[in-house]
Design an enzyme around this catalytic site. Structure first.
Site, mmCIF file in Angstrom:
data_model
loop_
_atom_site.group_PDB
_atom_site.id
_atom_site.type_symbol
_atom_site.label_atom_id
_atom_site.label_comp_id
_atom_site.label_asym_id
_atom_site.label_seq_id
_atom_site.Cartn_x
_atom_site.Cartn_y
_atom_site.Cartn_z
ATOM 1 N N THR A 113 24.961 35.434 -3.431
ATOM 2 C CA THR A 113 23.834 36.283 -3.089
ATOM 3 C C THR A 113 24.051 37.831 -3.720
ATOM 4 O O THR A 113 25.338 38.240 -3.604
ATOM 5 C CB THR A 113 23.948 36.329 -1.292
ATOM 6 O OG1 THR A 113 23.260 37.459 -1.029
ATOM 7 C CG2 THR A 113 25.485 36.364 -0.943
ATOM 8 N N GLU A 116 23.913 40.188 -1.725
ATOM 9 C CA GLU A 116 24.692 40.903 -0.504
ATOM 10 C C GLU A 116 25.881 41.101 -1.268
ATOM 11 O O GLU A 116 26.721 42.277 -0.705
ATOM 12 C CB GLU A 116 24.604 40.100 0.598
ATOM 13 C CG GLU A 116 23.475 40.016 1.518
ATOM 14 C CD GLU A 116 23.231 41.437 1.935
ATOM 15 O OE1 GLU A 116 24.216 42.026 2.637
ATOM 16 O OE2 GLU A 116 22.168 42.078 1.467
ATOM 17 N N TYR A 142 28.909 38.292 6.443
ATOM 18 C CA TYR A 142 28.085 37.315 5.855
ATOM 19 C C TYR A 142 28.594 37.525 4.263
ATOM 20 O O TYR A 142 29.062 36.685 3.701
ATOM 21 C CB TYR A 142 26.650 37.481 6.037
ATOM 22 C CG TYR A 142 25.688 36.585 4.882
ATOM 23 C CD1 TYR A 142 25.773 35.347 5.160
ATOM 24 C CD2 TYR A 142 25.301 37.472 3.909
ATOM 25 C CE1 TYR A 142 24.813 34.600 4.098
ATOM 26 C CE2 TYR A 142 24.569 36.641 2.978
ATOM 27 C CZ TYR A 142 24.329 35.135 3.049
ATOM 28 O OH TYR A 142 23.515 34.758 2.054
ATOM 29 N N LYS A 175 30.645 35.142 1.813
ATOM 30 C CA LYS A 175 30.206 34.720 0.574
ATOM 31 C C LYS A 175 30.936 35.100 -0.710
ATOM 32 O O LYS A 175 30.864 34.619 -1.550
ATOM 33 C CB LYS A 175 28.653 35.236 0.546
ATOM 34 C CG LYS A 175 27.616 34.445 1.189
ATOM 35 C CD LYS A 175 27.331 33.106 0.616
ATOM 36 C CE LYS A 175 26.236 32.342 1.405
ATOM 37 N NZ LYS A 175 25.790 30.883 1.065
HETATM 38 P P1 NDP Z 1 18.059 29.003 5.635
HETATM 39 O O1 NDP Z 1 18.894 29.620 6.643
HETATM 40 O O2 NDP Z 1 17.098 28.791 5.710
HETATM 41 O O3 NDP Z 1 18.975 27.570 5.584
HETATM 42 C C1 NDP Z 1 20.347 27.371 5.752
HETATM 43 C C2 NDP Z 1 20.740 25.928 5.732
HETATM 44 O O4 NDP Z 1 22.090 25.848 5.987
HETATM 45 C C3 NDP Z 1 20.012 25.222 7.056
HETATM 46 O O5 NDP Z 1 19.640 24.083 6.506
HETATM 47 C C4 NDP Z 1 21.189 24.967 8.222
HETATM 48 O O6 NDP Z 1 20.864 24.003 9.026
HETATM 49 C C5 NDP Z 1 22.302 24.854 7.182
HETATM 50 N N1 NDP Z 1 23.405 25.348 7.765
HETATM 51 C C6 NDP Z 1 23.995 26.280 8.604
HETATM 52 N N2 NDP Z 1 24.853 26.099 8.998
HETATM 53 C C7 NDP Z 1 25.540 24.913 8.463
HETATM 54 C C8 NDP Z 1 26.904 24.428 8.770
HETATM 55 N N3 NDP Z 1 27.693 24.821 9.603
HETATM 56 N N4 NDP Z 1 27.020 23.073 8.159
HETATM 57 C C9 NDP Z 1 25.821 22.583 7.553
HETATM 58 N N5 NDP Z 1 24.597 23.115 7.171
HETATM 59 C C10 NDP Z 1 24.497 24.119 7.895
HETATM 60 O O7 NDP Z 1 18.909 29.760 4.310
HETATM 61 P P2 NDP Z 1 18.195 29.812 2.862
HETATM 62 O O8 NDP Z 1 17.394 28.540 2.490
HETATM 63 O O9 NDP Z 1 17.002 31.075 2.904
HETATM 64 O O10 NDP Z 1 19.095 30.264 2.002
HETATM 65 C C11 NDP Z 1 19.934 29.174 1.336
HETATM 66 C C12 NDP Z 1 21.198 29.528 0.769
HETATM 67 O O11 NDP Z 1 21.215 30.626 -0.189
HETATM 68 C C13 NDP Z 1 22.079 30.276 1.842
HETATM 69 O O12 NDP Z 1 23.271 29.785 1.368
HETATM 70 C C14 NDP Z 1 21.809 31.510 1.861
HETATM 71 O O13 NDP Z 1 22.868 32.317 2.535
HETATM 72 C C15 NDP Z 1 21.700 31.736 0.335
HETATM 73 N N6 NDP Z 1 21.090 32.740 -0.206
HETATM 74 C C16 NDP Z 1 19.755 32.997 0.308
HETATM 75 C C17 NDP Z 1 18.702 34.089 -0.193
HETATM 76 C C18 NDP Z 1 17.535 34.231 0.411
HETATM 77 O O14 NDP Z 1 16.970 35.217 0.109
HETATM 78 N N7 NDP Z 1 16.893 33.205 1.086
HETATM 79 C C19 NDP Z 1 19.346 34.905 -1.300
HETATM 80 C C20 NDP Z 1 20.697 34.681 -1.661
HETATM 81 C C21 NDP Z 1 21.412 33.695 -1.160
HETATM 82 P P3 NDP Z 1 19.866 23.968 10.164
HETATM 83 O O15 NDP Z 1 18.290 23.949 9.620
HETATM 84 O O16 NDP Z 1 20.294 23.096 11.224
HETATM 85 O O17 NDP Z 1 19.782 25.459 10.728
HETATM 86 P P1 GDR Z 2 18.662 40.380 4.211
HETATM 87 O O1 GDR Z 2 17.533 39.772 4.844
HETATM 88 O O2 GDR Z 2 19.711 41.142 5.095
HETATM 89 O O3 GDR Z 2 18.587 41.117 2.950
HETATM 90 O O4 GDR Z 2 19.545 38.962 3.793
HETATM 91 P P2 GDR Z 2 16.497 40.372 5.952
HETATM 92 O O5 GDR Z 2 15.288 39.848 5.890
HETATM 93 O O6 GDR Z 2 17.111 39.942 7.479
HETATM 94 O O7 GDR Z 2 16.663 42.071 5.975
HETATM 95 C C1 GDR Z 2 16.292 42.655 4.978
HETATM 96 C C2 GDR Z 2 16.178 44.360 5.146
HETATM 97 O O8 GDR Z 2 15.316 44.463 6.195
HETATM 98 C C3 GDR Z 2 15.850 45.447 7.358
HETATM 99 N N1 GDR Z 2 15.010 45.373 8.450
HETATM 100 C C4 GDR Z 2 15.055 44.231 9.224
HETATM 101 N N2 GDR Z 2 15.569 42.871 8.897
HETATM 102 C C5 GDR Z 2 15.476 41.966 10.018
HETATM 103 N N3 GDR Z 2 15.837 40.713 9.790
HETATM 104 N N4 GDR Z 2 14.651 42.168 10.899
HETATM 105 C C6 GDR Z 2 13.938 43.476 11.292
HETATM 106 O O9 GDR Z 2 13.516 43.706 12.333
HETATM 107 C C7 GDR Z 2 14.365 44.502 10.441
HETATM 108 N N5 GDR Z 2 13.876 45.582 10.199
HETATM 109 C C8 GDR Z 2 14.191 46.372 9.143
HETATM 110 C C9 GDR Z 2 17.339 45.155 7.190
HETATM 111 O O10 GDR Z 2 18.051 46.052 7.703
HETATM 112 C C10 GDR Z 2 17.428 44.699 5.662
HETATM 113 O O11 GDR Z 2 17.822 45.911 4.956
HETATM 114 C C11 GDR Z 2 18.756 38.121 3.214
HETATM 115 C C12 GDR Z 2 19.334 36.573 3.676
HETATM 116 O O12 GDR Z 2 18.491 35.788 3.124
HETATM 117 C C13 GDR Z 2 20.590 36.246 3.095
HETATM 118 O O13 GDR Z 2 21.209 35.136 3.497
HETATM 119 C C14 GDR Z 2 20.690 36.464 1.454
HETATM 120 O O14 GDR Z 2 21.890 36.361 0.952
HETATM 121 C C15 GDR Z 2 20.003 38.182 1.243
HETATM 122 O O15 GDR Z 2 18.952 38.089 1.774
HETATM 123 C C16 GDR Z 2 19.908 38.118 -0.172
#
Ligand code: NDP
Ligand code: GDR
Length: 392
Positions: free
Chosen positions: A132, A134, A161, A165
């Protein structure tokens, strides 16, 4: 037939990736967690009868904290490709459960790599690790000379987190170097979609804006409006995950759009999709958003509501001057990542990645989907059913 195993298949990315791999003719195995309620909403449309001899999607109960379970599943599936997408993925929540996040997001990655090694699958199985942006932590001094984060930028995570990661990132790299495994990190910047979890900021905004436009909610409370993110569409990013595992050489890749936008501007764009223009007043925790104008035609086309014929609930309808946004400091993070902006040049040049969506297309897709969903809620309410009132 190629065989893939996806951890996190029930999540946003897992569901799109499963669709993509099924389209490509793969046998897809996925790990889902046992929960007291069904948790497969995002993949229900892909469900296949286990009695069907041609079944190509199979779900296994499992958890990234359970090595034996992971080893058994990998042994059963003998995957050509593993996509490790499972994670506790919410940055703010990771401050509340840091040990759990370390176990799942950090050690969980090790468990997958070690299972592949112990089962003697290092030659056969390619591994994608969901790394990520992050990891970069948003520190200005770590950007490259062009002002972006790329594959060579220093890492400085700013949350439990991110720290978990970074372990996943380095252990993947280490297993690649130590055991000559085909294991890659995708350093993906934020990617969103109509399937995004409801508590991430983009989805929280598009759901709330749809509700406000339809008169189901008064206002939205957000945290840091100044934060800047490089937002892409999840569909484009899962295609990249697959491309990464098809490359000749195992490497790490940055995937991003190369454009960064504030949370405030994302709010503006979401409201604009339903014909509402906002103006912001105040700064920091005192900042508020008010309706400045409403484009009648656009509003009516987007919501299907007639702005002139108000019902007794008209006070809930958008009206000029109404306050629809406040900052709530409880959403601030103990340490924040202020700005993310990625440089996807390597992926574009070496893998030929061309994203289909830009930010405007992403916002449109999310808004259209949430307006549709909220209209269903409105109908349910009208029919006397309860609906979920508020999501954080
Ligand atoms: P989601 O939160 O939508 O999905 C996470 C998945 O992981 C769900 O299927 C969840 O299951 C499963 N999970 C959580 N805990 C466990 C566990 N203990 N054992 C097995 N499975 C588990 O995330 P995204 O699809 O958005 O992201 C996918 C991956 O990419 C993640 O690793 C995230 O950190 C990473 N990532 C995401 C980004 C983004 O912007 N979306 C950017 C960069 C990285 P359940 O449905 O049961 O909760
Ligand atoms: P992020 O996503 O932390 O970048 O992680 P999120 O959408 O939670 O926050 C993005 C930015 O928005 C600001 N923010 C808020 N965020 C949330 N959730 N709720 C609020 O009300 C709010 N107001 C402002 C946050 O402070 C932050 O700066 C996501 C996840 O998908 C991670 O798993 C992944 O690795 C990174 O993106 C890349």
């Amino acid at each position: 037939m190629k065989v893939a195993l996806i951890t996190g298949i029930t999540g946003q990315d897992g569901s799109y990736l499963a669709e993509l791999l099924l389209e490509k003719g793969y046998m897809v195995h996925g790990i889902k967690r046992r929960s007291s309620l069904f948790n497969t909403d995002r993949i229900d449309h892909l469900y296949q009868d286990p009695h069907d001899p041609n079944q190509r999607l199979k779900l296994h109960y499992g958890d990234l904290t359970d090595s034996m379970n992971l080893t058994r599943i990998i042994q059963e599936c003998q995957p050509d490709e593993i996509y490790n997408l499972g994670a506790m993925s919410h940055v703010k929540v990771s401050f509340d459960c840091p040990e759990y996040v370390g176990n799942v997001d950090g050690l969980g990655t090790l468990r997958i790599l070690e299972a592949v090694r112990l089962l003697g699958l290092t030659e056969k199985t390619r591994i994608y690790q969901a790394s990520t942006s992050e990891l970069f932590g948003g520190l200005p001094e770590n950007k490259n000379e062009r002002g972006f984060y790329d594959e060579n930028s220093p890492l400085y995570p700013r949350s439990p987190y991110g720290v978990a990661k970074i372990y996943g990132f380095w252990i993947t790299k280490n297993y690649r170097e130590a055991y000559n495994m085909y294991a890659c990190n995708g350093l993906l910047f934020n990617h969103e979609s109509p399937r995004r979890g409801e508590t991430f900021v983009t989805r929280k905004i598009t759901r709330a804006v749809a509700k406000i436009a339809l008169g189901l909610q008064d206002k939205i409370y957000l945290g840091n409006l100044e934060a800047k993110r490089d937002w892409g569409h999840a569909k484009d990013y899962v295609r990249m995950m697959w491309m990464i595992l098809q490359a000749d050489k195992a490497e790490d890749w940055v995937i991003a759009t190369g454009v960064t936008t504030t949370v405030r501007d994302f709010v503006r764009m979401a409201f604009s999709e339903v014909g509402i223009e906002l103006e912001f007043k105040g700064t920091g925790v005192d900042e508020k958003g008010f309706i400045k104008s409403i484009d009648k035609e656009k509003y009516e086309a987007a919501t299907g509501m007639n702005i002139d014929h108000r019902t007794s609930k008209s006070e809930l309808r958008p009206t000029i001057g109404k306050e629809v946004l406040s900052v709530d400091p409880s959403y601030f993070r103990p340490t924040e990542v202020d700005l993310l902006l990625g440089d996807p040049t390597k992926a574009k040049e070496k893998l030929g990645w061309v994203p289909e969506y830009d930010l405007a297309g992403l916002v449109k897709d999310m808004m259209q989907s949430d307006v549709k969903l909220m209209k269903k809620d409105k109908d349910m309410l009208a029919a006397g059913h309860e609906i979920l009132k508020q999501v954080e």
